[in-house]
Design an enzyme around this catalytic site. Structure first.
Site, PDB file in Angstrom:
ATOM      1  N   SER A  39       0.827  -1.209   0.000  1.00  0.00           N
ATOM      2  CA  SER A  39       0.000   0.000   0.000  1.00  0.00           C
ATOM      3  C   SER A  39       0.863   1.261   0.000  1.00  0.00           C
ATOM      4  CB  SER A  39      -0.917   0.021   1.219  1.00  0.00           C
ATOM      5  OG  SER A  39      -1.701  -1.149   1.273  1.00  0.00           O
TER       6      SER A  39
HETATM    7  N1  SAH Z   1      -0.982  -5.055   4.000  1.00  0.00           N
HETATM    8  C1  SAH Z   1      -0.290  -5.320   2.757  1.00  0.00           C
HETATM    9  C2  SAH Z   1      -1.148  -4.972   1.563  1.00  0.00           C
HETATM   10  C3  SAH Z   1      -1.032  -5.999   0.499  1.00  0.00           C
HETATM   11  S1  SAH Z   1      -2.240  -5.906  -0.770  1.00  0.00           S
HETATM   12  C4  SAH Z   1       1.053  -4.627   2.708  1.00  0.00           C
HETATM   13  O1  SAH Z   1       1.337  -3.820   3.604  1.00  0.00           O
HETATM   14  O2  SAH Z   1       1.845  -4.909   1.832  1.00  0.00           O
HETATM   15  C5  SAH Z   1      -3.564  -6.880  -0.097  1.00  0.00           C
HETATM   16  C6  SAH Z   1      -3.271  -8.316   0.209  1.00  0.00           C
HETATM   17  O3  SAH Z   1      -4.505  -8.918   0.588  1.00  0.00           O
HETATM   18  C7  SAH Z   1      -2.731  -9.150  -0.954  1.00  0.00           C
HETATM   19  O4  SAH Z   1      -1.524  -9.748  -0.590  1.00  0.00           O
HETATM   20  C8  SAH Z   1      -3.831 -10.200  -1.182  1.00  0.00           C
HETATM   21  O5  SAH Z   1      -3.331 -11.469  -1.570  1.00  0.00           O
HETATM   22  C9  SAH Z   1      -4.476 -10.266   0.185  1.00  0.00           C
HETATM   23  N2  SAH Z   1      -5.841 -10.802   0.207  1.00  0.00           N
HETATM   24  C10 SAH Z   1      -6.869 -10.557  -0.639  1.00  0.00           C
HETATM   25  N3  SAH Z   1      -7.968 -11.238  -0.264  1.00  0.00           N
HETATM   26  C11 SAH Z   1      -7.626 -11.936   0.861  1.00  0.00           C
HETATM   27  C12 SAH Z   1      -8.318 -12.841   1.722  1.00  0.00           C
HETATM   28  N4  SAH Z   1      -9.594 -13.190   1.519  1.00  0.00           N
HETATM   29  N5  SAH Z   1      -7.652 -13.355   2.774  1.00  0.00           N
HETATM   30  C13 SAH Z   1      -6.347 -13.030   3.016  1.00  0.00           C
HETATM   31  N6  SAH Z   1      -5.639 -12.198   2.235  1.00  0.00           N
HETATM   32  C14 SAH Z   1      -6.260 -11.640   1.173  1.00  0.00           C
END
Ligand code: SAH
Length: 211
Positions: A60
């Site tokens: 993010s």
């Molecule tokens: N908090 C992260 C943001 C990554 S983007 C950071 O700081 O880098 C969002 C993430 O959510 C992705 O890695 C994606 O695979 C995950 N995601 C999406 N749907 C999900 C679900 N149902 N359960 C767990 N993770 C999920």
């Protein structure tokens, strides 16, 4: 480009862009974001932008991480937080510098393995992770004082609400791809869920199941 000066510049920008919580700014001044992305992208680690982390996912934007962390801490420090979407691990690491217990669930196994290596390298001992569909929460560790989603859904998954401690908060992006908003939900004294809109955001989608 991955120096303390680069981080200082980013924090100055975050402050200009309205981030007020000194604790959040201090963590972002000291925690190395470049450790959470691919080496090839490290020179861009302290730009205020989301960056690709593979598998179609992104780390993010720093301002969004700061704003969400600030919003999570606004009414006191939650002792036990569940994050849905570990991704790079950066948001979890920011939280782990500010509160006692972070639980984080990621559906993509390869991303989770990388994030765990980073947590170990930075010697975090208060982040627990799980490979699963985060829409199901983490029932064995519930209840949580706060739940933060870092991927956008249409509604708050009911399993997550069921795992929220009394007085707890859910924070995350909701809505269709082109019109997402950062929403914060809290239960009032009567037990009714109150919703606040903290502004427009853009996140990858919350997806069901694991891979
Ligand atoms: N908090 C992260 C943001 C990554 S983007 C950071 O700081 O880098 C969002 C993430 O959510 C992705 O890695 C994606 O695979 C995950 N995601 C999406 N749907 C999900 C679900 N149902 N359960 C767990 N993770 C999920």
């Amino acid at each position: 480009m991955t120096s303390q000066r680069a981080r200082d510049r980013l924090v100055a920008l975050l402050r200009e862009e309205g981030i007020r919580d000194a604790r959040v700014l201090e963590v972002m001044r000291t925690l190395p974001r470049h450790v959470f992305i691919d080496e090839a992208l490290a020179p861009r680690a302290y730009e205020n932008t989301a960056l690709p982390i593979g598998f179609g996912q992104t780390i993010s934007q720093p301002w969004v991480v700061a704003r969400m962390t600030e919003a999570l801490l606004e009414f006191g420090t939650p002792a036990k937080v569940l994050e849905i979407g570990t991704g790079s691990g950066y948001q979890a690491a920011v939280l782990a510098r500010l509160l006692p217990n972070v639980y984080s669930v990621e559906r993509i196994d390869e991303l989770l393995r990388q994030a765990r290596r980073r947590f170990r390298a930075l010697k975090f001992e208060n982040i627990r992770t799980r490979h699963d569909d985060g829409m199901l929460g983490w029932p064995a560790e519930a209840p949580f004082d706060a739940i933060i989603l870092t991927a956008a859904g249409e509604v708050v998954p009911p399993e997550l609400l069921a795992q929220l401690a009394p007085g707890g908060m859910v924070l995350g992006p909701f809505g269709p791809a082109d019109q997402q908003h950062l929403l914060r939900f809290r239960r009032d004294a009567a037990g009714t869920l109150q919703q606040e809109n903290l502004g427009a955001v853009s996140f990858v989608p919350l997806l069901a199941g694991t891979r």
